[in-house]
Design a protein around this motif. Structure first.
Motif, PDB file in Angstrom:
ATOM      1  N   ASN A 147       0.831  -1.216   0.000  1.00 26.78           N
ATOM      2  CA  ASN A 147       0.000   0.000   0.000  1.00 26.78           C
ATOM      3  C   ASN A 147       0.862   1.260   0.000  1.00 26.78           C
ATOM      4  OD1 ASN A 147      -2.201  -1.744   2.313  1.00 26.78           O
ATOM      5  ND2 ASN A 147      -2.206  -1.797   0.093  1.00 26.78           N
ATOM      6  N   GLY A 148       1.942   1.224  -0.784  1.00 25.67           N
ATOM      7  CA  GLY A 148       2.848   2.365  -0.854  1.00 25.67           C
ATOM      8  C   GLY A 148       2.407   3.413  -1.862  1.00 25.67           C
ATOM      9  N   ALA A 176       1.133   2.074   6.357  1.00 31.04           N
ATOM     10  CA  ALA A 176       0.918   2.242   4.918  1.00 31.04           C
ATOM     11  C   ALA A 176      -0.541   1.959   4.563  1.00 31.04           C
ATOM     12  CB  ALA A 176       1.859   1.317   4.126  1.00 31.04           C
ATOM     13  N   THR A 177      -1.088   0.905   5.160  1.00 34.06           N
ATOM     14  CA  THR A 177      -2.500   0.581   4.900  1.00 34.06           C
ATOM     15  C   THR A 177      -3.408   1.708   5.396  1.00 34.06           C
ATOM     16  OG1 THR A 177      -1.979  -1.768   5.102  1.00 34.06           O
ATOM     17  CG2 THR A 177      -4.299  -1.148   5.275  1.00 34.06           C
ATOM     18  N   ARG A 178      -3.104   2.243   6.589  1.00 30.47           N
ATOM     19  CA  ARG A 178      -3.918   3.359   7.110  1.00 30.47           C
ATOM     20  C   ARG A 178      -3.874   4.550   6.163  1.00 30.47           C
ATOM     21  NH1 ARG A 178      -2.679   1.354  12.298  1.00 30.47           N
ATOM     22  NH2 ARG A 178      -0.654   2.388  12.418  1.00 30.47           N
TER      23      ARG A 178
ATOM     24  N   ASP B 337       5.779  12.545   2.996  1.00 26.89           N
ATOM     25  CA  ASP B 337       5.879  11.106   3.229  1.00 26.89           C
ATOM     26  C   ASP B 337       6.078  10.444   1.861  1.00 26.89           C
ATOM     27  OD1 ASP B 337       5.561   8.412   3.548  1.00 26.89           O
ATOM     28  OD2 ASP B 337       3.607   8.534   4.518  1.00 26.89           O
ATOM     29  N   PRO B 338       7.265   9.849   1.622  1.00 23.70           N
ATOM     30  CA  PRO B 338       7.542   9.299   0.288  1.00 23.70           C
ATOM     31  C   PRO B 338       6.513   8.259  -0.173  1.00 23.70           C
ATOM     32  CG  PRO B 338       9.554   9.362   1.599  1.00 23.70           C
ATOM     33  CD  PRO B 338       8.428   9.722   2.523  1.00 23.70           C
ATOM     34  N   ARG B 339       5.842   7.600   0.773  1.00 27.40           N
ATOM     35  CA  ARG B 339       4.827   6.624   0.374  1.00 27.40           C
ATOM     36  C   ARG B 339       3.526   7.296  -0.024  1.00 27.40           C
ATOM     37  NH1 ARG B 339       5.218   3.242   5.752  1.00 27.40           N
ATOM     38  NH2 ARG B 339       4.658   5.374   6.300  1.00 27.40           N
TER      39      ARG B 339
END
Lengths: 350, 350
Positions: A147-148, A176-178, B337-339
């Motif tokens: 989830n990036g 990441a999921t949040r 945030d890079p993601r």
């Protein structure tokens, strides 16, 4: 003599990150992706017209810097892209990119543009375009493992092109999921956060794997994939980096962009070099079968090819001409007499 | 949420044509070339440290577009350059170029710069640097056959590095010679315009050939070259394009940048693929002989190699840091945030 202002020939239109975001937001992310997918499909359908070379990579201990050129009879394009897995620790992006579109007739650049945002959009557009040929009819649920940065773009692309509105998310990093759930819920998706990859794939017609930084990881094991599913495998995209268990590959019909590159970089680096794969451009031209029945497991072994970047450059060039999304960059010397470069330098002193 | 301004990481310093000319004029053309030659010599002396590949060329009926990458442990550089012989008829430059210098450690570009002017300077700097190892001691007179865009830069480089102040010019187009003579006389050279190549080479210790657009031309015939001369052959630089009669090559000791490339592009494409040549980096390191005696004919078969562009990028990067010669270009996406690339796109709407 006075220094003459550069002629219009000397300027290269430049699309900054800020202007790319303005452009995308003005068009809307989903319409942008849908229209871009049309450009990509058009270019895949005329695949044999392109001058194709594998990317030119410069490897170091920290990462890789690549140039990805291609050309048709009218335009030449290339993308500069880096991949540095350790960058996030230092506050830098893992991947950044920019690109240039030029005229084949005179070699002059027609466009210089950021491509970090644009690559995310073209990767998603390609995935959804390919899924239109391979995913089960009336797919409604997509599992997203990883989830990036690419996750939301994939989701929007699948909704824009296939109407998929239900997502099952999983990432080893719950943060990441949040992040993805927050962004995607705000976009009107029905989102379920899952505690494992196994849970995420339950009831999904489409499985998108999009993880990073893994050395021969196994994001999907063989038991997780059932008859009739379409796998959109984004993350396995360089030598030593794969996401799927080899047994899944052996049960799937595998579709690729450019076999010469995918056999080095994709999931199929795990297979024999003559393992049969189908080229997507042939599917799009109707010269090879896509999905044939509802039991078949289809796999898009995506690595990202230069022609997709070419399509994206062509699309952005068409969109920004005559607008203020492009700044004029004084990047090309243009002496009034081409033989008198030195005279131009001298005259610029005054 | 408001759209945050891009962090300093997102900006790439850009040197426009105008700023390159300001920089060159502020330093002075001759000091610029002399200092740049020092950077080139430094890089030639550590030749084995570089990641070297032949240029990546895309050919069409009208011309060629090339990418020339190279890297050491610290920096990666590439140049984009086109060559379109018919461009002048349309009011475009035959050759334009730009380049990028990046950090190997994180893949981020450190500099984007025009390289049309810069390439002219690095080509001249390389020629004169090489001549310091190969030309006769106390050379005073240089013949220059071909008086196009590169001519004045060559002359200034040979004065800056070898003290050559007397020039004998010839071009099949008298207008080109008039242009060069006007520019060079204003720079304080003693200039003689000649009616033929034969006349130009009389009494010259150094012969520079720098013509364009020729298919296997013979700018120098065998009888024109005498014992002890140094030939600086610039114009033979792509397959099918040479300037010297083959017999001259057979009488000369031939020095090259990178044999793998020169055998395809240089004068020596006329010779057997195993004809002996000396690599310049070995001469500069003292591992191979340069000029050995005053009878020897030495030939620099120049084609231009990526490491010279790398030196030029490194030099400009050192000169423009912290100055207003570089503009800041918003070319790299830099989400907090890079993601969360998508979140950056969303936040930019407000």
């Amino acid at each position: 003599m006075t220094s003459p202002a550069p002629s219009p020939l000397a300027y290269v239109p430049f699309v900054s990150v800020e202007n790319m975001m303005r452009l995308v937001n003005a068009i809307g992310v989903e319409p942008f992706i849908a229209e871009l997918a049309g450009f990509i499909e058009e270019d895949f359908k005329r695949w044999p017209e392109f001058d194709k070379t594998p990317r030119v990579a410069s490897h170091s201990a920290e990462g890789v810097i690549e140039l990805m050129p291609t050309a048709d009879a009218e335009n030449y394009g290339f993308k500069y892209v880096n991949g540095h897995p350790g960058n996030m620790r230092e506050g830098y992006q893992t991947v950044t990119a920019f690109g240039v579109l030029s005229s084949v007739a005179n070699g002059y650049p027609l466009l210089l543009t950021e491509m970090t945002v644009l690559t995310a959009l073209r990767t998603a557009a390609t995935s959804a375009l390919v899924a239109r040929y391979l995913a089960p009819q009336n797919s409604e649920v997509m599992a997203m493992i990883g989830n990036g940065a690419q996750c939301e773009f994939q989701a929007l692309a699948f909704r824009a092109l296939l109407g998929v509105n239900r997502l099952r998310l999983y990432d080893i990093d719950p943060e990441a999921t949040r992040k993805a759930r927050r962004n995607l819920t705000a976009q009107g998706f029905e989102v379920v956060s899952c505690r494992s990859g196994e849970e995420a794939v339950e009831g999904a017609q489409i499985i998108t794997t999009c993880t990073a930084d893994k050395q021969f990881a196994t994001i999907l094991t063989d038991n997780m994939v059932g008859a009739g599913q379409h796998i959109n495998a984004i993350g396995g995209d360089c030598p030593g980096k794969t996401e799927l268990h080899r047994d899944i590959l052996l049960r799937s019909d595998i579709f690729v962009e450019y076999p010469e590159q995918t056999r080095i970089e994709g999931e199929i680096q795990q297979l024999a070099p003559d393992h049969p794969v189908t080229e997507l451009w042939q599917v799009m031209r109707g010269e090879a079968a896509g999905r044939r029945d509802d039991k078949q497991i289809t796999l898009f072994d995506s690595v990202g090819f230069a022609i997709e970047d070419f399509s994206a450059l062509r699309f952005v060039h068409a969109k920004v001409q005559g607008t203020d999304y492009a700044q004029r960059l004084d990047m090309l010397a243009d002496p009034d007499d081409p033989r008198d470069l030195f005279g131009m330098l001298e005259r610029s002193r005054s």
